[in-house]
Design a protein around this motif. Structure first.
Motif, short mmCIF file in Angstrom:
data_model
loop_
_atom_site.label_atom_id
_atom_site.label_comp_id
_atom_site.label_asym_id
_atom_site.label_seq_id
_atom_site.Cartn_x
_atom_site.Cartn_y
_atom_site.Cartn_z
N TYR A 1 -32.37 -35.84 21.94
CA TYR A 1 -31.37 -36.52 21.32
C TYR A 1 -31.57 -38.16 21.24
O TYR A 1 -32.21 -38.80 21.98
N LEU A 2 -30.64 -38.80 20.53
CA LEU A 2 -30.41 -40.03 20.33
C LEU A 2 -29.06 -40.50 20.26
O LEU A 2 -28.47 -40.34 19.28
N GLN A 3 -28.59 -40.92 21.49
CA GLN A 3 -27.15 -41.63 21.36
C GLN A 3 -27.31 -43.22 20.73
O GLN A 3 -27.96 -43.78 21.48
N MET A 4 -26.52 -43.38 19.84
CA MET A 4 -26.36 -44.79 19.28
C MET A 4 -25.05 -45.35 19.18
O MET A 4 -24.08 -44.67 18.76
N ASN A 5 -25.06 -46.28 20.01
CA ASN A 5 -23.72 -47.09 20.16
C ASN A 5 -23.74 -48.52 19.72
O ASN A 5 -25.02 -49.01 19.32
N SER A 6 -22.70 -48.95 19.51
CA SER A 6 -22.68 -50.58 18.99
C SER A 6 -23.44 -50.54 17.92
O SER A 6 -24.20 -51.56 17.68
N LEU A 7 -23.48 -49.75 16.79
CA LEU A 7 -24.33 -49.73 15.56
C LEU A 7 -24.00 -50.84 14.86
O LEU A 7 -22.92 -51.36 14.57
N LYS A 8 -25.28 -51.38 14.18
CA LYS A 8 -25.03 -52.61 13.35
C LYS A 8 -25.53 -52.21 12.02
O LYS A 8 -26.03 -51.31 11.87
N LEU A 9 -25.24 -53.12 11.14
CA LEU A 9 -25.62 -53.27 9.70
C LEU A 9 -27.29 -52.75 9.67
O LEU A 9 -27.45 -51.93 8.78
N GLU A 10 -27.95 -53.47 10.44
CA GLU A 10 -29.44 -53.19 10.38
C GLU A 10 -29.95 -51.92 10.95
O GLU A 10 -31.15 -51.70 10.67
N ASP A 11 -29.05 -51.32 11.41
CA ASP A 11 -29.39 -49.86 12.01
C ASP A 11 -29.55 -49.00 10.81
O ASP A 11 -29.99 -47.73 11.15
N THR A 12 -29.09 -49.11 9.70
CA THR A 12 -29.13 -48.31 8.31
C THR A 12 -30.57 -47.92 8.13
O THR A 12 -31.36 -48.75 7.98
N ALA A 13 -30.71 -46.49 8.22
CA ALA A 13 -32.11 -46.17 7.81
C ALA A 13 -32.15 -44.54 7.74
O ALA A 13 -31.01 -44.05 8.21
N VAL A 14 -33.40 -44.22 7.47
CA VAL A 14 -33.58 -42.77 7.80
C VAL A 14 -34.34 -42.67 9.11
O VAL A 14 -35.30 -43.27 9.31
N GLY B 1 -26.74 -37.22 11.38
CA GLY B 1 -26.66 -38.59 10.66
C GLY B 1 -25.33 -38.58 9.94
O GLY B 1 -24.58 -37.51 9.89
N GLY B 2 -25.06 -39.87 9.37
CA GLY B 2 -23.72 -40.01 8.55
C GLY B 2 -23.50 -41.27 8.42
O GLY B 2 -24.41 -42.32 8.62
N LEU B 3 -22.39 -41.61 8.06
CA LEU B 3 -21.64 -42.75 7.61
C LEU B 3 -20.79 -43.52 8.72
O LEU B 3 -20.11 -42.80 9.10
N VAL B 4 -21.02 -44.43 9.25
CA VAL B 4 -20.36 -45.15 10.34
C VAL B 4 -19.97 -46.46 10.18
O VAL B 4 -21.17 -47.12 9.56
N GLN B 5 -19.07 -47.15 10.56
CA GLN B 5 -18.62 -48.44 10.63
C GLN B 5 -19.36 -49.27 11.58
O GLN B 5 -19.88 -48.47 12.72
N PRO B 6 -19.51 -50.43 11.53
CA PRO B 6 -20.24 -51.26 12.50
C PRO B 6 -19.60 -51.07 13.82
O PRO B 6 -18.18 -51.16 13.96
N GLY B 7 -20.07 -51.16 14.87
CA GLY B 7 -19.52 -51.01 16.16
C GLY B 7 -19.40 -49.29 16.46
O GLY B 7 -19.05 -49.16 17.63
N GLY B 8 -19.66 -48.57 15.68
CA GLY B 8 -19.46 -47.13 15.80
C GLY B 8 -20.57 -46.76 16.55
O GLY B 8 -21.70 -47.19 16.97
N SER B 9 -20.56 -45.37 16.74
CA SER B 9 -21.44 -44.46 17.46
C SER B 9 -21.84 -43.20 16.71
O SER B 9 -21.15 -42.53 15.97
N LEU B 10 -23.19 -42.56 16.99
CA LEU B 10 -23.72 -41.20 16.26
C LEU B 10 -24.48 -40.91 17.41
O LEU B 10 -24.88 -41.43 18.24
N ARG B 11 -24.60 -39.63 17.40
CA ARG B 11 -25.82 -38.81 18.12
C ARG B 11 -26.63 -37.99 17.31
O ARG B 11 -25.94 -36.98 16.74
N LEU B 12 -27.81 -38.39 17.54
CA LEU B 12 -28.71 -37.53 16.56
C LEU B 12 -29.35 -36.54 17.54
O LEU B 12 -29.45 -36.67 18.59
#
Length: 116
Positions: free
Chosen positions: A80-93, A9-20
């Motif tokens: 794993y969870l690959q998360m692409n095109s992240l949106k503001l509303e994806d913010t969560a634990v 997890g972490g901080l990412v800008q809208p449109g960015g990606s994270l892999r959990l």
């Protein structure tokens, strides 16, 4: 007992990606028999299913279809969870969960914050 530990997890800008990642340890046997899932809980909201994977299928919440991908590596006891095109509303634990034979185990959660 089964212990689950999430990371990524972490901080990412809208449109960015994270892999959990979520690694399981403890009394885990025949991992292919487990259903693994990712859930999330935003402030003031109920915990919701994001994605789930069995040994042969996957399913996703409508809100993440086409953007998130769940996968598993049974040899590493990991989901794993690959998360692409992240949106503001994806913010969560984000929490992972393993299920088998009517029993469930949860991780402690990892914070994902999408912010500009």
């Amino acid at each position: 007992q089964v212990q689950l530990v999430e990371s990524g997890g972490g901080l990412v800008q809208p449109g960015g990606s994270l892999r959990l990642s979520c690694v399981g340890s403890g009394s885990i046997f025949s991992l292919y028999m487990y259903t693994m899932g990712w859930y999330r809980q935003a402030p003031g909201k109920q915990r919701e299913l994001v994605a789930r994977i069995t040994d042969s299928s996957t399913n996703y919440a409508d809100s993440v279809k086409g953007r998130f991908t769940i996968s598993r590596d049974n040899a590493k006891n990991t989901v794993y969870l690959q998360m692409n095109s992240l949106k503001l509303e994806d913010t969560a634990v984000y929490y992972c969960r393993f299920d088998r034979g009517g029993s469930s185990w949860w991780g402690q959660g990892t914070q994902v914050t999408v912010s500009s």
